[in-house]
Motif scaffolding. Structure first.
Motif, short mmCIF file in Angstrom:
data_model
loop_
_atom_site.label_atom_id
_atom_site.label_comp_id
_atom_site.label_asym_id
_atom_site.label_seq_id
_atom_site.Cartn_x
_atom_site.Cartn_y
_atom_site.Cartn_z
N ALA A 16 12.30 6.49 2.14
CA ALA A 16 13.47 6.50 2.72
C ALA A 16 13.51 7.86 3.49
N ILE A 17 13.21 8.93 2.79
CA ILE A 17 13.16 10.37 3.38
C ILE A 17 11.81 10.20 4.25
N LEU A 18 10.77 9.50 4.14
CA LEU A 18 9.72 9.31 5.19
C LEU A 18 10.13 8.84 6.19
N SER A 19 11.07 7.95 6.32
CA SER A 19 11.47 7.07 7.52
C SER A 19 12.45 7.99 8.25
N THR B 130 12.99 27.88 6.86
CA THR B 130 14.11 27.20 6.57
C THR B 130 13.91 26.49 5.31
N ALA B 131 12.93 25.87 4.65
CA ALA B 131 12.79 25.21 3.48
C ALA B 131 13.28 26.16 2.38
N TYR B 132 12.86 27.49 2.42
CA TYR B 132 13.36 28.48 1.44
C TYR B 132 14.80 28.80 1.62
N LEU B 133 15.38 29.02 3.02
CA LEU B 133 16.58 29.68 2.94
C LEU B 133 17.69 28.14 2.57
N LEU B 134 17.29 26.92 2.83
CA LEU B 134 18.06 25.99 2.41
C LEU B 134 18.42 25.76 0.99
N GLN B 135 17.48 26.43 0.09
CA GLN B 135 17.80 26.42 -1.20
C GLN B 135 18.93 27.37 -1.57
N ASP C 145 13.34 19.01 -1.83
CA ASP C 145 12.24 19.37 -2.54
C ASP C 145 11.10 18.66 -2.44
N HIS C 146 11.01 17.88 -1.54
CA HIS C 146 9.58 16.94 -1.38
C HIS C 146 8.94 17.91 -0.23
N TYR C 147 7.80 18.78 -0.97
CA TYR C 147 7.09 19.70 -0.03
C TYR C 147 6.15 18.89 0.57
N GLY C 148 5.55 17.77 -0.06
CA GLY C 148 4.30 17.26 0.81
C GLY C 148 4.92 16.34 1.74
N LEU C 149 6.14 15.76 1.81
CA LEU C 149 6.87 15.18 2.95
C LEU C 149 7.30 16.39 4.12
N MET D 3 0.75 -1.30 0.02
CA MET D 3 -0.01 0.03 0.07
C MET D 3 0.81 1.35 -0.14
N LEU D 4 1.84 1.26 1.00
CA LEU D 4 2.71 2.52 1.01
C LEU D 4 3.56 2.62 -0.17
N ALA D 5 3.95 1.39 -0.38
CA ALA D 5 5.02 1.44 -1.79
C ALA D 5 4.17 1.94 -3.06
N GLU D 6 2.99 1.70 -3.08
CA GLU D 6 2.20 2.05 -4.25
C GLU D 6 2.26 3.92 -4.25
N LEU D 7 2.00 4.42 -2.99
CA LEU D 7 1.81 5.80 -2.63
C LEU D 7 3.26 6.50 -2.88
N PHE D 8 4.16 5.80 -2.35
CA PHE D 8 5.46 6.47 -2.28
C PHE D 8 6.51 5.79 -3.24
N SER D 9 7.51 6.41 -3.66
CA SER D 9 8.64 5.74 -4.41
C SER D 9 9.63 5.32 -3.29
N PRO D 10 10.63 4.39 -3.72
CA PRO D 10 11.57 3.99 -2.61
C PRO D 10 12.47 5.22 -1.95
N GLU D 11 12.70 6.30 -3.10
CA GLU D 11 13.35 7.29 -2.35
C GLU D 11 12.48 8.08 -1.32
N GLN D 12 11.26 8.50 -1.57
CA GLN D 12 10.31 9.08 -0.79
C GLN D 12 9.99 8.35 0.59
#
Length: 198
Positions: free
Chosen positions: A12-15, A66-71, A139-143, A1-10
């Motif tokens: 990893a970031i989520l964890s 912070t999200a803006y400044l880190l760019q 850049d994953h703003y949803g996460l 279920m989670l694998a369908e919603l998120f890519s392996p990279e996402q």
């Protein structure tokens, strides 16, 4: 279920985000509880409510900023170095189990002064959490939004439970520590590549 919603990279970031939040979000609620405990029971709930409410607004502003400044080139390097220092502090305080007494002076004569104390404490203690989550999310703003929401939920509800888990199961602290370390290295490496055109 989670694998369908998120890519392996996402995934990893989520964890990474979850473990960073687990290790870092608990402190803020403990501070709010400490400040509230200095007040009579009828005022205590108000201090907790307004303290958490103010902390949530502060956390949202800090996360977006912070999200803006880190760019910006150069600031990721500074952020990464700051996270390395946070990793060291966490190792000393959490892993080695050093007793850390929070030196917070509370003037319980004024309700507004108590809220101000909570906000000041939360500002200084939110920076590590926000920086870690924003750095991990990239850049994953949803996460990034998920990480922000999770830290708020943990801060408001489960802080004492989490701090108990971390004391009982040291592996949670170790995983959180490594997650922050990975984010720090990634931030530093990204900026070094840009600065030196590697």
């Amino acid at each position: 279920m989670l694998a369908e919603l998120f890519s392996p990279e996402q995934l990893a970031i989520l964890s990474q985000i979850i473990f960073i939040d687990l290790v870092l979000a608990g402190d803020n609620a403990i501070i709010i509880g400490m400040v509230a405990s200095k007040f009579p029971p009828d005022q205590r709930k108000k201090v907790i409510f307004w303290g958490i409410g103010g902390a949530v607004i502060l956390r949202i502003i800090l996360t977006l900023l912070t999200a803006y400044l880190l760019q910006i080139t150069g600031l990721r390097l500074i952020g990464g170095l700051l996270l390395l220092y946070i990793v060291y502090k966490l190792y000393v305080d959490v892993i080695k189990g050093a007793e850390q007494e929070e030196d917070i002076k509370v003037d319980n004569s004024s309700f507004l002064k108590a809220i101000w104390t909570v906000l000041l404490a939360d500002f200084t203690m939110s920076l590590d959490n926000v920086l870690g989550v924003a750095g991990a999310a990239g850049d994953h703003y949803g996460l990034l939004i998920f990480g922000l929401a999770l830290s708020i939920v943990l801060m408001a509800t489960a802080a004492n439970l989490i701090s108990g888990w971390i004391k009982k199961y040291k592996w949670i602290a170790w995983v959180g520590l490594f997650a922050i370390l990975i984010v720090a290295v990634q931030l530093i490496y990204t900026d070094i590549r840009i600065i030196f055109n590697v």
